[in-house]
Design a protein around this motif. Structure first.
Motif, short mmCIF file in Angstrom:
data_model
loop_
_atom_site.label_atom_id
_atom_site.label_comp_id
_atom_site.label_asym_id
_atom_site.label_seq_id
_atom_site.Cartn_x
_atom_site.Cartn_y
_atom_site.Cartn_z
N LEU A 78 38.70 42.01 36.39
CA LEU A 78 36.81 42.46 35.88
C LEU A 78 36.64 43.65 37.25
N SER A 79 36.44 42.75 38.64
CA SER A 79 35.50 42.60 39.60
C SER A 79 35.99 44.06 40.96
N GLU A 85 41.75 37.73 36.85
CA GLU A 85 40.59 38.02 36.17
C GLU A 85 39.74 38.56 37.22
N GLN A 86 39.56 37.74 38.96
CA GLN A 86 38.24 38.67 39.04
C GLN A 86 38.95 39.42 39.72
N GLY A 144 32.15 43.27 45.62
CA GLY A 144 31.02 43.86 46.33
C GLY A 144 30.90 44.17 47.57
N ALA A 174 36.52 38.05 43.80
CA ALA A 174 35.87 38.42 42.75
C ALA A 174 33.70 39.34 44.17
N ALA A 175 34.00 38.97 45.48
CA ALA A 175 33.03 38.96 46.42
C ALA A 175 33.95 40.56 47.36
N TYR A 225 38.64 47.22 36.75
CA TYR A 225 37.79 47.75 35.81
C TYR A 225 36.59 48.72 36.68
N THR A 226 36.18 48.08 37.06
CA THR A 226 35.73 49.25 37.81
C THR A 226 35.65 49.74 39.36
N ARG A 227 36.77 50.35 39.50
CA ARG A 227 37.85 50.76 39.91
C ARG A 227 37.17 50.71 41.53
N ARG A 228 37.18 49.68 41.92
CA ARG A 228 36.48 49.66 43.39
C ARG A 228 37.65 49.88 44.29
N GLN A 271 38.58 32.38 44.05
CA GLN A 271 38.03 33.15 43.16
C GLN A 271 37.10 33.48 43.66
N ASN A 272 36.59 33.23 44.06
CA ASN A 272 35.40 33.95 44.64
C ASN A 272 35.73 35.30 45.96
#
Lengths: 303, 323
Positions: B101-102, B97-98, B75, B71-72, B105-108, B67-68
């Protein structure tokens, strides 16, 4: 300003603003942040006032004095990053943004409205200066870890700050991040816990105990400081100490009061939200926060 | 391009998709200086041990904490890098879910590459066999989903996802893969390919099932049935244009995937055709059950994912055509 090295800019701001009594400036700004948060939650008809009020002083110190981040040069790749991991405190972040020129003071009162970029939780595609989208607890701190690793990899001196809620610490991902930050020696990362002791339903102690909290992060090999999260001088001093920490990430446990500044809300879990504020409640809260009648009218009727 | 003779099955190369992916990443690293690889203590399993060796500074260890890691990646992308998150498909599920959202949703500009999907995992058993990943990631708005069929295509897809701007989920594979394509093969995100032509029925497959679909088509040819085989390596966005053409020209379809029949390739094909050219479709995949330990080929036999199963499904689909 943009031509100067990043660290000089930050030092300069401290010096110049300190000359004008930095702490008084920040206290005034934090009061605005609280009033603006109450007003936007009133207009929205929903939102989380308790946790917005508790983190207002730390947020204001970050944007007003600590972050090497300027509304006029927001895309600077060397800028410091701030991540609001407790995304439900969005009203406070928007208010701080309004205070320091990242968004309009009136625009940001349009909280949670259709078509408004000021969503219930921060969204980076709507507001680039919020840096990432949050709202699902535990993720923001991991995103901040990634930013800190990425900046180090690219030899950038920028720092990364993340604010977590206390209830958020019950997410397992936070502890994955805690291990990761220490393992990778992310001394360019500073996390702050807005430790107001309350969460959605009840006190932390009754939901899922967090203590001994400082000992936990020390055991994870973070540089831990415990401070009064409403004492501006102490907040500023602690940020400076964190910036000078080498080889470890910093954790600032900021002891705060949920609903700080509004006596009817202070330490009452029910104001965690999401709540609907009546006109009367909003006015009463603004009066407690020191708003004059003209300011109350401007905040509640001035749209 | 497409004819009944080609492509021949070149046989087992002993080269798994994960190996092809890991080698491709290493080879592409200099061309993509912003590329960084994230691992959760299974680099040897996902193929990125090649990258760890060739580019140790750009290999980021996250430990067993998906999970970390997921999401990382958001970043890392936010500060201008191209993170490639690698783990097993089943562990991607715990970080959906990470990713939502990360990354989405943030379109990275972040890539998730998952090895060990489906029954292809084999003896590790049911707990390790991800049958839901395509469905889960396909349901995330803006997420591109890819499942290449052989090592050559995996290498091409690895380049394609690095050139593509936006979040991608790609499946590789654990077991030695059959070579289907020559060095002249091409891959384009969002485009399916007819790898064997036919006019009676179309078998749309992805991943390990493409080789089985080709086998099935060969078997059907012996019975006088001309089956078309489509390699649908991109599941999202699905190639609706090609699907409608196949539905119009062959009038019946079979989908084949190493995944639950709910929500994966079959679901995507059915959605696309229900809205355009409805026709009979038979679904080959896990029939809403979990797998078990066994060799992949044994499991495919038990759970109905082999060439004979596909061939039978093709006959059923043809029988359902309007007279």
């Amino acid at each position: 300003m943009a031509a100067q090295p990043a660290n000089l800019q930050k030092a300069d701001r401290h010096l110049t603003v300190e000359g004008r009594d930095l702490e008084t400036d920040l206290a005034r700004a934090a009061a605005f942040v609280r009033k603006h948060s109450i007003a936007s939650i009133y207009h929205a008809g929903s939102g989380h006032p308790g946790g917005a009020l508790s983190c207002a002083d730390v947020l204001t110190c970050l944007f007003g004095a600590e972050l090497n981040l300027w509304a006029t040069d927001r895309e600077d790749p060397n800028r410091d990053r701030f991540v609001l991991s407790k995304g439900h405190a969005a009203p406070a972040l928007y208010a701080v943004g309004a205070q320091y020129g990242f968004c309009g003071k009136k625009d940001s009162l349009r909280l949670r409205k259709l078509g408004s970029p000021f969503q219930g939780h921060p969204h980076v595609l709507d507001l680039p200066w919020v840096e990432t989208s949050t709202g699902s607890l535990g993720q923001g701190v991991s995103v901040a870890i990634g930013m800190a690793m990425g900046l180090k990899l690219q030899n950038k001196s920028a720092r990364v700050y993340a604010m977590l809620g206390d209830g958020e610490l019950q997410e397992g991902e936070v502890w994955e991040a805690a291990m990761c930050g220490a393992h990778h020696k992310l001394d360019n990362l500073c996390a702050i816990i807005d430790y107001n002791k309350l969460q959605s339903d009840d006190r932390n102690d009754n939901i899922m105990r967090l203590e001994p909290l400082a000992a936990k992060f020390r055991a994870f090999d973070w540089a831990v400081a415990e401070i009064d999260g409403h004492d501006i001088a102490e907040i500023l001093k602690t940020f400076r100490r964190a910036s000078a920490t080498h080889g470890r990430p910093s954790m600032i446990i900021a002891h705060t009061i949920k609903g700080k500044g509004v006596p009817t809300m202070e330490n009452v879990p029910q104001w965690h939200g999401s709540v609907k504020l009546t006109r009367e409640q909003a006015e009463e809260a603004l009066i407690s926060l020191g708003a004059e009648h003209s300011e109350i009218r401007e905040l509640l009727d001035g749209q | 391009m497409a004819n009944e003779a080609a492509p021949a099955l070149i046989g087992t190369s002993g080269d798994s998709l994960r190996e092809a992916f890991g080698k491709a990443l290493s080879a592409l690293a200099d061309e993509f200086p912003k590329l960084v690889v994230l691992d959760a203590d299974i680099a040897g399993g996902t193929g990125v041990h090649h990258f760890r060796k060739s580019h140790p500074k750009r290999f980021l260890q996250f430990g067993i904490a998906e999970q970390n890691m997921m999401a990382a990646a958001g970043g890392l992308a936010a500060v201008g890098l191209i993170p490639v998150v690698t783990t097993f498909a089943v562990f991607c599920l715990r970080a959906v879910e990470q990713a939502r959202l990360s990354l989405a949703y943030t379109r990275r500009n972040a890539k998730i590459v998952a090895s060990h999907p489906g029954l292809d995992v084999g003896p590790d058993g049911g707990s390790a066999q991800a049958l839901e990943d395509i469905a889960a990631f396909r349901a995330i708005p803006g997420m591109t989903v890819i499942s290449p069929a052989d090592p050559v295509e995996t290498a091409l897809a690895t380049r394609a996802i690095l050139e593509f701007e936006g979040p991608v989920y790609m499946r590789t594979g654990r077991s030695p893969s059959r070579r289907l394509f020559g060095e002249d093969h091409t891959f384009k995100i969002g485009k399916g390919q007819i790898v064997r032509d036919g006019s009676d029925v179309t078998i749309v497959a992805c991943g390990v099932e493409v080789a089985r679909a080709l086998e099935a088509a060969q078997k059907l040819a012996g019975e006088g049935i001309r089956a078309r085989v489509v390699n649908m390596a991109t599941i999202k966005p699905i190639d609706t244009e090609l699907l409608t053409r196949c539905a119009e020209e062959t009038g019946a379809l079979v989908t084949a995937e190493d995944h639950n029949i709910h929500g994966g390739l079959g679901g995507a094909v059915a959605e696309a055709l229900a809205a355009t050219v409805p026709c009979p479709i038979e679904f080959i995949g896990m029939k809403d059950v979990f797998g078990a330990s066994g060799e992949p080929e044994e499991l495919a036999t038990v759970y109905g994912l082999t060439a004979p199963h596909i061939a039978s499904a093709a006959k059923r689909a043809i029988a359902r055509k309007r007279k």
